[in-house]
Design a protein around this motif. Sequence first.
Motif, PDB file in Angstrom:
ATOM      1  N   TRP A 131      -5.430 -27.597  39.942  1.00  0.00           N
ATOM      2  CA  TRP A 131      -4.977 -26.740  41.035  1.00  0.00           C
ATOM      3  C   TRP A 131      -5.120 -27.508  42.347  1.00  0.00           C
ATOM      4  CZ3 TRP A 131      -2.402 -22.576  39.783  1.00  0.00           C
ATOM      5  CH2 TRP A 131      -2.696 -21.897  38.583  1.00  0.00           C
ATOM      6  N   TRP A 132      -4.117 -27.353  43.213  1.00  0.00           N
ATOM      7  CA  TRP A 132      -4.122 -27.990  44.525  1.00  0.00           C
ATOM      8  C   TRP A 132      -3.943 -26.885  45.548  1.00  0.00           C
ATOM      9  CZ3 TRP A 132      -4.354 -33.451  44.374  1.00  0.00           C
ATOM     10  CH2 TRP A 132      -4.143 -34.006  43.100  1.00  0.00           C
ATOM     11  N   ALA A 133      -4.821 -26.817  46.524  1.00  0.00           N
ATOM     12  CA  ALA A 133      -4.839 -25.675  47.441  1.00  0.00           C
ATOM     13  C   ALA A 133      -5.073 -26.129  48.872  1.00  0.00           C
ATOM     14  CB  ALA A 133      -5.939 -24.696  47.029  1.00  0.00           C
ATOM     15  N   THR A 134      -4.462 -25.416  49.798  1.00  0.00           N
ATOM     16  CA  THR A 134      -4.692 -25.689  51.219  1.00  0.00           C
ATOM     17  C   THR A 134      -5.472 -24.540  51.845  1.00  0.00           C
ATOM     18  OG1 THR A 134      -2.836 -27.169  51.568  1.00  0.00           O
ATOM     19  CG2 THR A 134      -3.552 -25.896  53.457  1.00  0.00           C
ATOM     20  N   PHE A 135      -6.506 -24.928  52.589  1.00  0.00           N
ATOM     21  CA  PHE A 135      -7.343 -23.975  53.315  1.00  0.00           C
ATOM     22  C   PHE A 135      -7.107 -24.174  54.806  1.00  0.00           C
ATOM     23  CE2 PHE A 135      -9.297 -24.369  49.203  1.00  0.00           C
ATOM     24  CZ  PHE A 135      -9.593 -23.049  48.885  1.00  0.00           C
ATOM     25  N   ALA A 136      -6.557 -23.153  55.420  1.00  0.00           N
ATOM     26  CA  ALA A 136      -6.138 -23.212  56.818  1.00  0.00           C
ATOM     27  C   ALA A 136      -7.290 -22.896  57.750  1.00  0.00           C
ATOM     28  CB  ALA A 136      -5.003 -22.221  57.055  1.00  0.00           C
ATOM     29  N   ASN A 137      -7.233 -23.494  58.940  1.00  0.00           N
ATOM     30  CA  ASN A 137      -8.089 -23.115  60.060  1.00  0.00           C
ATOM     31  C   ASN A 137      -7.199 -22.945  61.290  1.00  0.00           C
ATOM     32  OD1 ASN A 137     -11.161 -23.219  59.377  1.00  0.00           O
ATOM     33  ND2 ASN A 137     -10.244 -24.912  58.256  1.00  0.00           N
ATOM     34  N   TYR A 138      -7.635 -22.099  62.214  1.00  0.00           N
ATOM     35  CA  TYR A 138      -6.794 -21.683  63.331  1.00  0.00           C
ATOM     36  C   TYR A 138      -7.534 -21.829  64.648  1.00  0.00           C
ATOM     37  CZ  TYR A 138      -4.630 -19.375  59.313  1.00  0.00           C
ATOM     38  OH  TYR A 138      -4.079 -19.109  58.083  1.00  0.00           O
ATOM     39  N   ASP A 139      -6.770 -22.043  65.708  1.00  0.00           N
ATOM     40  CA  ASP A 139      -7.365 -22.167  67.032  1.00  0.00           C
ATOM     41  C   ASP A 139      -7.763 -20.813  67.622  1.00  0.00           C
ATOM     42  OD1 ASP A 139      -6.795 -24.808  66.711  1.00  0.00           O
ATOM     43  OD2 ASP A 139      -5.245 -24.911  68.257  1.00  0.00           O
ATOM     44  N   GLY A 140      -7.012 -19.785  67.306  1.00  0.00           N
ATOM     45  CA  GLY A 140      -7.252 -18.486  67.913  1.00  0.00           C
ATOM     46  C   GLY A 140      -7.482 -17.407  66.877  1.00  0.00           C
ATOM     47  N   ARG A 141      -6.603 -16.419  66.843  1.00  0.00           N
ATOM     48  CA  ARG A 141      -6.740 -15.267  65.946  1.00  0.00           C
ATOM     49  C   ARG A 141      -6.897 -15.725  64.492  1.00  0.00           C
ATOM     50  NH1 ARG A 141      -2.668 -11.672  63.483  1.00  0.00           N
ATOM     51  NH2 ARG A 141      -3.533  -9.563  63.275  1.00  0.00           N
ATOM     52  N   GLY A 142      -7.910 -15.212  63.829  1.00  0.00           N
ATOM     53  CA  GLY A 142      -8.165 -15.573  62.443  1.00  0.00           C
ATOM     54  C   GLY A 142      -9.014 -16.811  62.268  1.00  0.00           C
ATOM     55  N   GLY A 143      -9.317 -17.512  63.362  1.00  0.00           N
ATOM     56  CA  GLY A 143     -10.123 -18.720  63.277  1.00  0.00           C
ATOM     57  C   GLY A 143     -11.606 -18.422  63.401  1.00  0.00           C
ATOM     58  N   GLU A 144     -12.409 -19.403  63.040  1.00  0.00           N
ATOM     59  CA  GLU A 144     -13.857 -19.296  63.179  1.00  0.00           C
ATOM     60  C   GLU A 144     -14.340 -20.316  64.195  1.00  0.00           C
ATOM     61  OE1 GLU A 144     -15.611 -19.633  59.338  1.00  0.00           O
ATOM     62  OE2 GLU A 144     -14.920 -17.656  58.692  1.00  0.00           O
ATOM     63  N   PRO A 145     -15.371 -20.013  64.981  1.00  0.00           N
ATOM     64  CA  PRO A 145     -15.844 -20.925  66.030  1.00  0.00           C
ATOM     65  C   PRO A 145     -16.147 -22.320  65.480  1.00  0.00           C
ATOM     66  CG  PRO A 145     -16.912 -18.780  66.233  1.00  0.00           C
ATOM     67  CD  PRO A 145     -16.144 -18.754  64.948  1.00  0.00           C
ATOM     68  N   GLY A 146     -15.668 -23.338  66.206  1.00  0.00           N
ATOM     69  CA  GLY A 146     -15.941 -24.713  65.835  1.00  0.00           C
ATOM     70  C   GLY A 146     -14.994 -25.316  64.837  1.00  0.00           C
ATOM     71  N   ARG A 147     -14.022 -24.528  64.333  1.00  0.00           N
ATOM     72  CA  ARG A 147     -13.062 -25.060  63.361  1.00  0.00           C
ATOM     73  C   ARG A 147     -11.657 -24.663  63.770  1.00  0.00           C
ATOM     74  NH1 ARG A 147     -15.990 -23.175  58.361  1.00  0.00           N
ATOM     75  NH2 ARG A 147     -14.120 -21.953  57.976  1.00  0.00           N
ATOM     76  N   GLY A 148     -10.958 -25.572  64.468  1.00  0.00           N
ATOM     77  CA  GLY A 148      -9.583 -25.324  64.854  1.00  0.00           C
ATOM     78  C   GLY A 148      -8.612 -25.826  63.806  1.00  0.00           C
TER      79      GLY A 148
END
Length: 261
Positions: A131-148
């Motif tokens: 299985w190959w999977a992508t885990f997204a991180n976000y700058d704003g809405r839906g993101g977690e502090p320290g991970r853009g």
Amino acid sequence: MGPVLLLAAVMAVDLPAAEVIRRYPAEEARQGVAADARHLYAVDNSRIGKYDKATGAKVGAWSGDPDRFPHINACVMVKAELVCAASNYPDVPMTSSVEVFDPRRMVHLRSIPLGQQSGSLTWVEWRDGAWWATFANYDGRGGEPGRGHQYTRFVRFDSQWRATGGWSFPAAVTARFAPMSSSGGAWARDGRLYVTGHDHAELYVLALPKGGATLDHLATIPAAIEGQAIAFDPGSPRVLYGISRARREIVALRLPPVEPR
């Protein structure tokens, strides 16, 4: 001192635009599309619509509880099952699951809970027994502090969902993801990885690197699909499906050739 091996940098090229060969109206075309030999599946958070590829007619649908299925983002056909990447986006902390459906009856079969990972699961693929999977991180809405958005990761799992490798996306590609992330991806038969962002009308052609832990960026292809999840046609290796959120359409594209590297 032994010999020094120099790895040449991979330079991405800009290719001609993908050719639009057909558009299919699909009310669920908001997150992505999956494909099998006869049907297309438009994905919209807690809904999936099934469409006849030849006629464009809607022939089936699934609708789930939005509280239980808030964000199904992308699906792929694997061994006669529709396997979908899901998360709790935009809630935090990020949690993810894989949701499996019977595409013939359009019913939910089972969940594979992945819990908290390195981001929010946006798409998954099966290739070479993994299985190959992508885990997204976000700058704003839906993101977690320290991970853009730069922290978006591509991870390989074995058949039991144990991580066996991980890669970052090239900076030139994550810059196009910003402020969101990668919303879609699919392996081509030639072993290249085609990836989309969230908004831009283009595809990024990537490959596993021969050294290091950052994917190689081979080419960029303009495409009339506004990012989001994608799928290759199983019978036509250069035909790829995407969506237009604005037009609520599935878009069939013919891709230009990518020269061997």
